[in-house]
Design a protein around this motif. Structure first.
Motif, PDB file in Angstrom:
ATOM      1  N   GLY A 100      -4.702   3.429  13.933  1.00 18.78           N
ATOM      2  CA  GLY A 100      -3.432   2.739  13.820  1.00 18.78           C
ATOM      3  C   GLY A 100      -3.183   2.118  12.455  1.00 18.78           C
ATOM      4  N   ALA A 101      -4.181   2.157  11.582  1.00 19.30           N
ATOM      5  CA  ALA A 101      -4.018   1.595  10.244  1.00 19.30           C
ATOM      6  C   ALA A 101      -3.065   2.472   9.436  1.00 19.30           C
ATOM      7  N   VAL A 102      -2.321   1.856   8.600  1.00 17.45           N
ATOM      8  CA  VAL A 102      -1.369   2.568   7.760  1.00 17.45           C
ATOM      9  C   VAL A 102      -1.733   2.312   6.311  1.00 17.45           C
ATOM     10  N   THR A 103      -1.860   3.387   5.543  1.00 16.66           N
ATOM     11  CA  THR A 103      -2.100   3.265   4.116  1.00 16.66           C
ATOM     12  C   THR A 103      -0.871   3.791   3.398  1.00 16.66           C
ATOM     13  N   ILE A 104      -0.334   2.989   2.519  1.00 20.20           N
ATOM     14  CA  ILE A 104       0.867   3.372   1.791  1.00 20.20           C
ATOM     15  C   ILE A 104       0.566   3.265   0.312  1.00 20.20           C
ATOM     16  N   THR A 105       0.877   4.324  -0.417  1.00 17.60           N
ATOM     17  CA  THR A 105       0.637   4.336  -1.851  1.00 17.60           C
ATOM     18  C   THR A 105       1.915   4.748  -2.560  1.00 17.60           C
ATOM     19  N   ALA A 106       2.253   4.055  -3.610  1.00 19.56           N
ATOM     20  CA  ALA A 106       3.403   4.412  -4.430  1.00 19.56           C
ATOM     21  C   ALA A 106       2.989   4.284  -5.878  1.00 19.56           C
ATOM     22  N   SER A 107       3.412   5.232  -6.697  1.00 19.27           N
ATOM     23  CA  SER A 107       3.104   5.138  -8.116  1.00 19.27           C
ATOM     24  C   SER A 107       4.258   5.711  -8.915  1.00 19.27           C
ATOM     25  N   GLY A 108       4.408   5.225 -10.088  1.00 24.32           N
ATOM     26  CA  GLY A 108       5.475   5.719 -10.947  1.00 24.32           C
ATOM     27  C   GLY A 108       6.603   4.718 -11.067  1.00 24.32           C
ATOM     28  N   GLU A 109       7.386   4.919 -12.089  1.00 21.40           N
ATOM     29  CA  GLU A 109       8.495   4.018 -12.363  1.00 21.40           C
ATOM     30  C   GLU A 109       9.493   4.034 -11.217  1.00 21.40           C
ATOM     31  N   ARG A 110       9.829   2.868 -10.738  1.00 15.40           N
ATOM     32  CA  ARG A 110      10.807   2.651  -9.683  1.00 15.40           C
ATOM     33  C   ARG A 110      10.383   3.223  -8.325  1.00 15.40           C
ATOM     34  N   SER A 111       9.126   3.511  -8.159  1.00 11.13           N
ATOM     35  CA  SER A 111       8.689   3.994  -6.851  1.00 11.13           C
ATOM     36  C   SER A 111       8.635   2.830  -5.881  1.00 11.13           C
ATOM     37  N   ILE A 112       8.858   3.142  -4.635  1.00 11.22           N
ATOM     38  CA  ILE A 112       8.810   2.123  -3.601  1.00 11.22           C
ATOM     39  C   ILE A 112       7.907   2.630  -2.484  1.00 11.22           C
ATOM     40  N   ALA A 113       7.364   1.705  -1.740  1.00  9.73           N
ATOM     41  CA  ALA A 113       6.535   2.078  -0.599  1.00  9.73           C
ATOM     42  C   ALA A 113       6.617   0.979   0.440  1.00  9.73           C
ATOM     43  N   ALA A 114       6.703   1.380   1.676  1.00 10.26           N
ATOM     44  CA  ALA A 114       6.728   0.426   2.772  1.00 10.26           C
ATOM     45  C   ALA A 114       6.517   1.190   4.070  1.00 10.26           C
ATOM     46  N   GLN A 115       6.067   0.494   5.078  1.00  9.26           N
ATOM     47  CA  GLN A 115       5.921   1.138   6.367  1.00  9.26           C
ATOM     48  C   GLN A 115       7.301   1.359   6.981  1.00  9.26           C
ATOM     49  N   THR A 116       8.202   0.394   6.790  1.00 14.45           N
ATOM     50  CA  THR A 116       9.573   0.510   7.278  1.00 14.45           C
ATOM     51  C   THR A 116      10.503   0.038   6.166  1.00 14.45           C
ATOM     52  N   ILE A 117      11.532   0.836   5.899  1.00 10.55           N
ATOM     53  CA  ILE A 117      12.494   0.468   4.858  1.00 10.55           C
ATOM     54  C   ILE A 117      13.876   0.468   5.487  1.00 10.55           C
ATOM     55  N   GLY A 118      14.548  -0.665   5.374  1.00 11.64           N
ATOM     56  CA  GLY A 118      15.923  -0.742   5.858  1.00 11.64           C
ATOM     57  C   GLY A 118      16.855  -0.137   4.829  1.00 11.64           C
ATOM     58  N   THR A 119      16.901  -0.737   3.651  1.00 13.20           N
ATOM     59  CA  THR A 119      17.721  -0.254   2.548  1.00 13.20           C
ATOM     60  C   THR A 119      16.867  -0.274   1.291  1.00 13.20           C
ATOM     61  N   ALA A 120      16.920   0.801   0.544  1.00 18.44           N
ATOM     62  CA  ALA A 120      16.165   0.858  -0.706  1.00 18.44           C
ATOM     63  C   ALA A 120      17.062   1.408  -1.802  1.00 18.44           C
ATOM     64  N   VAL A 121      17.053   0.737  -2.929  1.00 24.24           N
ATOM     65  CA  VAL A 121      17.856   1.160  -4.071  1.00 24.24           C
ATOM     66  C   VAL A 121      16.945   1.169  -5.284  1.00 24.24           C
ATOM     67  N   THR A 122      16.934   2.278  -6.017  1.00 19.02           N
ATOM     68  CA  THR A 122      16.092   2.345  -7.209  1.00 19.02           C
ATOM     69  C   THR A 122      16.894   2.632  -8.466  1.00 19.02           C
ATOM     70  N   GLY A 123      18.206   2.656  -8.367  1.00 21.98           N
ATOM     71  CA  GLY A 123      19.031   2.971  -9.538  1.00 21.98           C
ATOM     72  C   GLY A 123      19.512   1.723 -10.245  1.00 21.98           C
ATOM     73  N   ASP A 124      19.943   1.905 -11.493  1.00 18.66           N
ATOM     74  CA  ASP A 124      20.504   0.800 -12.280  1.00 18.66           C
ATOM     75  C   ASP A 124      21.961   0.582 -11.877  1.00 18.66           C
ATOM     76  N   ASN A 125      22.416  -0.645 -12.067  1.00 17.07           N
ATOM     77  CA  ASN A 125      23.824  -0.990 -11.857  1.00 17.07           C
ATOM     78  C   ASN A 125      24.357  -0.532 -10.490  1.00 17.07           C
ATOM     79  N   THR A 126      23.584  -0.737  -9.456  1.00 17.94           N
ATOM     80  CA  THR A 126      23.981  -0.334  -8.119  1.00 17.94           C
ATOM     81  C   THR A 126      24.476  -1.547  -7.346  1.00 17.94           C
ATOM     82  N   THR A 127      25.557  -1.361  -6.613  1.00 23.32           N
ATOM     83  CA  THR A 127      26.085  -2.411  -5.769  1.00 23.32           C
ATOM     84  C   THR A 127      26.003  -1.958  -4.327  1.00 23.32           C
ATOM     85  N   ILE A 128      25.491  -2.824  -3.499  1.00 27.96           N
ATOM     86  CA  ILE A 128      25.384  -2.500  -2.075  1.00 27.96           C
ATOM     87  C   ILE A 128      26.445  -3.292  -1.347  1.00 27.96           C
TER      88      ILE A 128
END
Length: 130
Positions: A100-128
């Motif tokens: 049941g363990a979760v391993t999450i790895t993220a690497s690199g510019e603007r990378s994201i990592a999570a077990q659960t993501i509601g909203t994710a934005v990695t761009g510049d000048n973004t409006t939600i």
């Protein structure tokens, strides 16, 4: 065996039938290296007379990666060794992540990592907007 299955499959996919003879390759992912490590530990604990059976099972599983029977035969070879060597079972269990363990790895510019993501934005000048 269920927990080790993905590691074994990754090792066979990365190394093929030579998984027992190949040295660790830093470029191969951690999953494949963990599977290779498991197979090496099992091979070292087998008697010289039992090693050819394990090697044959590895070769068949590597040659036919989608063959459930070949994978089952390899698992049976590993289970036989684990039944004969309870200490090995404990050592291998310690190498695997907890169930049941979760391993999450993220690497690199603007990378994201999570077990659960509601909203994710990695761009510049973004409006939600809500």
């Amino acid at each position: 065996m269920e927990q080790a299955g993905p590691y074994l499959s990754a090792a066979l996919g990365a190394y093929g039938a030579g998984v027992l003879a190949r040295a660790e390759d830093a470029a191969v992912g951690a999953t494949a290296n963990a599977g290779r490590s498991i197979l090496h530990a099992v091979w070292r604990r087998r008697s010289p007379a039992g090693r050819p059976e394990l090697e044959a099972a590895v070769r068949e599983a590597a040659e036919e990666p989608g063959d459930a029977d070949a994978a089952a035969a390899l698992r049976q070879q590993i289970k036989r060794t684990l039944r004969e060597d309870p200490q090995l079972l404990a050592e291998l269990a310690a190498q695997l992540p907890a169930a049941g363990a979760v391993t999450i790895t993220a690497s690199g510019e603007r990378s994201i990592a999570a077990q659960t993501i509601g909203t994710a934005v990695t761009g510049d000048n973004t409006t939600i907007q809500p």
